[in-house]
Design a protein around this motif. Structure first.
Motif, mmCIF file in Angstrom:
data_model
loop_
_atom_site.group_PDB
_atom_site.id
_atom_site.type_symbol
_atom_site.label_atom_id
_atom_site.label_comp_id
_atom_site.label_asym_id
_atom_site.label_seq_id
_atom_site.Cartn_x
_atom_site.Cartn_y
_atom_site.Cartn_z
ATOM 1 N N LEU A 1 0.791 -1.213 -0.062
ATOM 2 C CA LEU A 1 0.061 -0.005 -0.103
ATOM 3 C C LEU A 1 1.041 1.315 -0.059
ATOM 4 C CD1 LEU A 1 -2.385 1.751 0.687
ATOM 5 C CD2 LEU A 1 -2.011 1.141 3.161
ATOM 6 N N PHE A 2 0.598 2.156 -0.970
ATOM 7 C CA PHE A 2 1.314 3.170 -0.928
ATOM 8 C C PHE A 2 0.876 4.348 -0.078
ATOM 9 C CE2 PHE A 2 3.206 1.848 -5.135
ATOM 10 C CZ PHE A 2 4.334 2.796 -4.956
ATOM 11 N N VAL A 3 1.599 4.976 1.000
ATOM 12 C CA VAL A 3 1.094 5.653 2.069
ATOM 13 C C VAL A 3 1.365 7.048 1.184
ATOM 14 C CG1 VAL A 3 1.332 6.714 4.400
ATOM 15 C CG2 VAL A 3 2.013 4.173 3.699
ATOM 16 N N SER A 4 2.488 7.260 0.641
ATOM 17 C CA SER A 4 3.043 8.435 -0.001
ATOM 18 C C SER A 4 3.336 8.220 -1.221
ATOM 19 C CB SER A 4 3.582 9.438 0.795
ATOM 20 O OG SER A 4 4.874 8.940 1.072
ATOM 21 N N GLU A 5 4.129 9.151 -2.002
ATOM 22 C CA GLU A 5 4.975 8.540 -3.061
ATOM 23 C C GLU A 5 6.176 8.162 -2.873
ATOM 24 O OE1 GLU A 5 4.906 8.707 -7.053
ATOM 25 O OE2 GLU A 5 3.186 9.578 -5.891
ATOM 26 N N LYS A 6 6.612 8.446 -1.648
ATOM 27 C CA LYS A 6 7.739 7.837 -1.350
ATOM 28 C C LYS A 6 8.072 6.698 -0.255
ATOM 29 C CE LYS A 6 10.839 10.693 -3.391
ATOM 30 N NZ LYS A 6 11.276 10.061 -4.662
ATOM 31 N N MET A 7 6.754 6.275 0.322
ATOM 32 C CA MET A 7 6.505 5.257 1.416
ATOM 33 C C MET A 7 5.572 4.300 1.007
ATOM 34 S SD MET A 7 6.215 5.866 5.547
ATOM 35 C CE MET A 7 7.779 6.753 5.638
ATOM 36 N N VAL A 8 5.958 3.071 1.443
ATOM 37 C CA VAL A 8 5.055 1.903 0.990
ATOM 38 C C VAL A 8 5.036 0.995 2.281
ATOM 39 C CG1 VAL A 8 4.905 -0.186 -0.471
ATOM 40 C CG2 VAL A 8 5.863 2.050 -1.477
ATOM 41 N N ILE A 9 3.871 0.737 2.508
ATOM 42 C CA ILE A 9 3.713 -0.444 3.742
ATOM 43 C C ILE A 9 3.524 -1.986 3.141
ATOM 44 C CG2 ILE A 9 2.204 -1.089 5.572
ATOM 45 C CD1 ILE A 9 1.858 1.650 6.376
ATOM 46 N N GLY A 10 4.025 -2.796 3.524
ATOM 47 C CA GLY A 10 3.731 -4.020 3.002
ATOM 48 C C GLY A 10 3.210 -5.142 4.084
ATOM 49 N N VAL A 11 2.459 -5.768 3.620
ATOM 50 C CA VAL A 11 1.940 -6.992 4.924
ATOM 51 C C VAL A 11 1.927 -8.303 4.222
ATOM 52 C CG1 VAL A 11 0.388 -5.186 6.079
ATOM 53 C CG2 VAL A 11 -0.622 -6.368 3.908
ATOM 54 N N GLY A 12 2.022 -9.109 5.045
ATOM 55 C CA GLY A 12 1.842 -10.588 4.519
ATOM 56 C C GLY A 12 2.118 -11.665 5.489
ATOM 57 N N PHE A 13 2.804 -12.459 5.111
ATOM 58 C CA PHE A 13 2.977 -13.832 5.935
ATOM 59 C C PHE A 13 3.650 -13.652 7.247
ATOM 60 C CE2 PHE A 13 2.307 -15.547 1.484
ATOM 61 C CZ PHE A 13 1.086 -16.479 2.083
ATOM 62 N N ASP A 14 4.208 -12.502 7.496
ATOM 63 C CA ASP A 14 4.936 -12.168 8.503
ATOM 64 C C ASP A 14 4.206 -11.669 9.653
ATOM 65 O OD1 ASP A 14 7.682 -12.824 9.336
ATOM 66 O OD2 ASP A 14 7.609 -10.544 10.025
ATOM 67 N N CYS A 15 3.120 -11.234 9.450
ATOM 68 C CA CYS A 15 2.111 -10.918 10.330
ATOM 69 C C CYS A 15 2.433 -9.510 10.890
ATOM 70 C CB CYS A 15 1.854 -11.877 11.604
ATOM 71 S SG CYS A 15 1.415 -13.440 10.894
ATOM 72 N N ASN A 16 3.253 -9.024 10.310
ATOM 73 C CA ASN A 16 3.900 -7.505 10.678
ATOM 74 C C ASN A 16 3.942 -6.681 9.599
ATOM 75 O OD1 ASN A 16 4.268 -6.927 13.588
ATOM 76 N ND2 ASN A 16 6.033 -8.593 13.696
ATOM 77 N N PRO A 17 3.320 -5.571 9.766
ATOM 78 C CA PRO A 17 3.674 -4.638 8.452
ATOM 79 C C PRO A 17 4.928 -4.213 8.380
ATOM 80 C CG PRO A 17 1.774 -3.666 10.050
ATOM 81 C CD PRO A 17 2.457 -4.975 10.869
ATOM 82 N N MET A 18 5.323 -4.031 7.113
ATOM 83 C CA MET A 18 6.729 -3.535 6.889
ATOM 84 C C MET A 18 6.694 -2.544 6.270
ATOM 85 S SD MET A 18 9.041 -6.789 5.991
ATOM 86 C CE MET A 18 7.923 -8.224 6.281
ATOM 87 N N VAL A 19 7.556 -1.332 6.485
ATOM 88 C CA VAL A 19 7.507 0.017 5.980
ATOM 89 C C VAL A 19 8.735 0.083 4.942
ATOM 90 C CG1 VAL A 19 7.408 2.561 6.207
ATOM 91 C CG2 VAL A 19 6.236 1.005 7.799
ATOM 92 N N PHE A 20 8.452 0.555 3.858
ATOM 93 C CA PHE A 20 9.833 0.851 2.857
ATOM 94 C C PHE A 20 9.690 2.111 2.375
ATOM 95 C CE2 PHE A 20 8.243 -3.479 2.418
ATOM 96 C CZ PHE A 20 9.833 -4.131 2.374
ATOM 97 N N ALA A 21 10.913 2.796 2.451
ATOM 98 C CA ALA A 21 10.774 4.368 2.034
ATOM 99 C C ALA A 21 11.887 4.390 1.224
ATOM 100 C CB ALA A 21 10.961 5.392 3.259
ATOM 101 N N ALA A 22 11.794 5.536 0.189
ATOM 102 C CA ALA A 22 12.800 5.914 -0.733
ATOM 103 C C ALA A 22 13.450 7.383 -0.248
ATOM 104 C CB ALA A 22 12.052 6.236 -2.225
ATOM 105 N N ASP A 23 14.678 7.253 -0.339
ATOM 106 C CA ASP A 23 15.174 8.657 0.124
ATOM 107 C C ASP A 23 15.501 9.758 -1.244
ATOM 108 O OD1 ASP A 23 17.501 7.611 -1.605
ATOM 109 O OD2 ASP A 23 18.612 7.169 -0.062
#
Lengths: 338, 174
Positions: free
Chosen positions: A254-276
């Motif tokens: 899920l894109f939160v903003s242009e530079k930040m993405v939240i990923g969810v899955g089997f790990d049961c914990n959301p992960m956040v990815f960001a771009a610098d």
């Protein structure tokens, strides 16, 4: 990170969708029904049960402006539900599928929706005024396996798909009479219906959960090999970035903003990815997330933990809702898995 | 000995943890069907590479994964002839009651062992919110150890009984 609210709606939820104002939620409790809950005085109440499908419902999408719900099911059918008074009235969509429908999404202008299927095809459905029903056009013979996820580009023409053959593809879905050619969309608007714009072959394993960034410049999808892929400049010469992480694979992003993405899955914990600034993507530590999102928005785990648990690892319909910074009640709803 | 079996079981458990990423996935080949792909094997792209965890020649565990199901095949330790017979009988006893176990396969994939098929459906049913509780108890630890224990107990009782019978029998010659 603690959950802000936890609600246990059902043992397992296969898919869900929020209404435009986030006061209602429609979800499938792992059977052939769709339940709609509404929030009244901090309590969720069941207001409707949509019964029409005869197998498990695999996809729900709630259009924001026209307030219509589209559901797709393993029984090969799809229904568009219109609210008339207090009732939801279904309209059957002739998908012309011979295998299960797996995912569904409204286009940004809400005049079309796309259904990915186990028949290795994608149906683009649009409303035909003359016959007063939804008809579908198929993109055939492009996928080598089931289509697991579809995502519309904000220009209403491009459609990205992921498939269990590990590829992510972008198609043009220009339909005469429904779409108009505009100069803004640039070269892609010249493409005919079903024309493949690009095929991304980054993943060695099944691909899931494709999404466009709000501007449509970046495409993100996940692979079952615990990787997330970001693709910029989708077109003849795309720029790709892979990020590998050590946890279990993701199912959706899920894109939160242009530079930040939240990923969810089997790990049961959301992960956040960001771009610098240089556009390099990396995994953000969960603790740093709140710092990133301080201010106008904050994370609201609408019903994470217990809910997510009962979600089971396998079913994870995830949550994806666009962020609305203007709203005081908060931005991202993420019913993660645990 | 105890530590080496723990390593073997930990390895199985870690593999299972990664392999148990199952999802509901309808059949691509047959209309309105939803079958464990690991058994059907109709679409090669939906299967992952099988993993074989071996402790030694006699104790092996084969883990096969697909998009919506997982198959675990265990080969149980058989040190001597007696254990061989006991294992065979014991596993036959289990396999004949496979229905009651829900996930047990009636026919093992390998000879002299037993197979468990976990489908997405049964996984959701069993798990029901206890993912992190269930995984450690999965076939690995509990199950392997229990079977080993059961068989060594059986062996002990056979031996004890044999000794008793022999003593009784030889009494008449005294």
């Amino acid at each position: 990170m603690a959950a802000v609210e936890v609600h246990q709606f059902a043992q397992c939820i296969t898919c869900h969708a929020w209404s435009a104002d986030r006061s209602m939620i429609a979800f499938c409790p792992n059977n052939n029904e769709v339940h709609i809950y509404s929030l009244s005085q901090d309590k969720w109440e069941k207001v409707h049960v949509l019964q029409k499908h005869d197998q498990i419902v695999s996809g729900i999408d709630w259009s924001a402006r026209s307030n219509r719900i589209v559901t797709a099911s393993h029984d090969r059918n799809s229904y568009v539900w219109n609210q008339e008074g207090s009732e939801w009235v279904p309209t059957l969509v002739i998908l012309r599928l011979n295998r299960a429908a797996l995912c569904v999404q409204w286009s940004p202008r809400e005049n079309k929706f796309a259904v990915g299927s186990g028949a290795k095809t994608v149906c683009i459905c649009y409303y035909e005024q003359d016959n007063n029903w939804w008809v579908s056009k198929l993109i055939r013979k492009r996928h080598d396996s089931s289509v697991t996820s579809v995502a519309w580009h904000p220009n209403n023409i491009l459609l990205a798909t992921t498939s269990t053959d590990g590829k992510c593809r972008v198609f043009s879905t220009f339909i005469k009479g429904v779409d108009t050619r505009d100069s803004k969309a640039g070269s892609v608007s010249d493409a005919k219906f079903g024309e493949q714009i690009v095929q991304l072959d980054l993943s060695f394993s099944w691909a899931f959960g494709v999404k466009w960034s709000p501007s449509g410049n970046t495409l993100a999808y996940v692979g079952h090999n615990s990787m997330i892929y970001f693709v910029d400049d989708v077109g003849p010469s795309p720029l790709a970035q892979n990020v590998a992480f050590r946890d279990l694979p993701l199912r959706d992003v899920l894109f939160v903003s242009e530079k930040m993405v939240i990923g969810v899955g089997f790990d049961c914990n959301p992960m956040v990815f960001a771009a610098d600034e240089r556009g390099i993507c990396y995994l953000v530590e969960a603790g740093a997330l709140l710092d990133h999102l301080s201010g106008s928005t904050y994370i609201e785990y609408q019903f994470s933990e217990a809910f997510g648990k009962f979600y089971g690892q396998s079913k994870h319909g995830v949550s994806n809702d666009a962020i609305e910074p203007s709203r005081s009640r908060g931005g991202v709803h993420d019913n993660c898995i645990m | 000995m105890a530590t080496s079996i723990r390593l073997y079981l930990t390895c199985i458990r870690n593999t299972l943890e990664a392999a148990l990423c199952l999802q509901n996935f309808p059949c691509q080949e047959v209309e309105r069907h939803n079958k464990p792909e690991v058994e059907m094997k109709t679409s090669p792209e939906l299967l992952l590479n099988p993993i074989l965890v071996c402790r030694n020649e006699a104790e092996k565990c084969l883990i096969e994964t697909s998009i919506n199901s997982l198959r675990i095949s265990l080969k149980v330790k058989q040190a001597d002839e007696l254990e061989n017979i006991l294992t065979k009988k014991f596993l036959r006893f289990l396999s004949m009651r496979a229905e009651a176990f829900q996930v047990l396969r009636r026919k093992p994939v390998q000879l002299q062992g037993l197979s468990i098929v976990i489908s997405e459906e049964s996984w959701v049913k069993v798990v029901a919110g206890h993912v992190h509780v269930v995984i450690p108890k999965l076939p690995c630890d509990g199950f392997c150890v229990d079977i080993d224990k059961e068989i060594s107990e059986l062996k002990m009782s056979v031996n004890t009984r044999g000794r008793l019978v022999a003593t009784e029998f030889l009494k008449q010659f005294t």
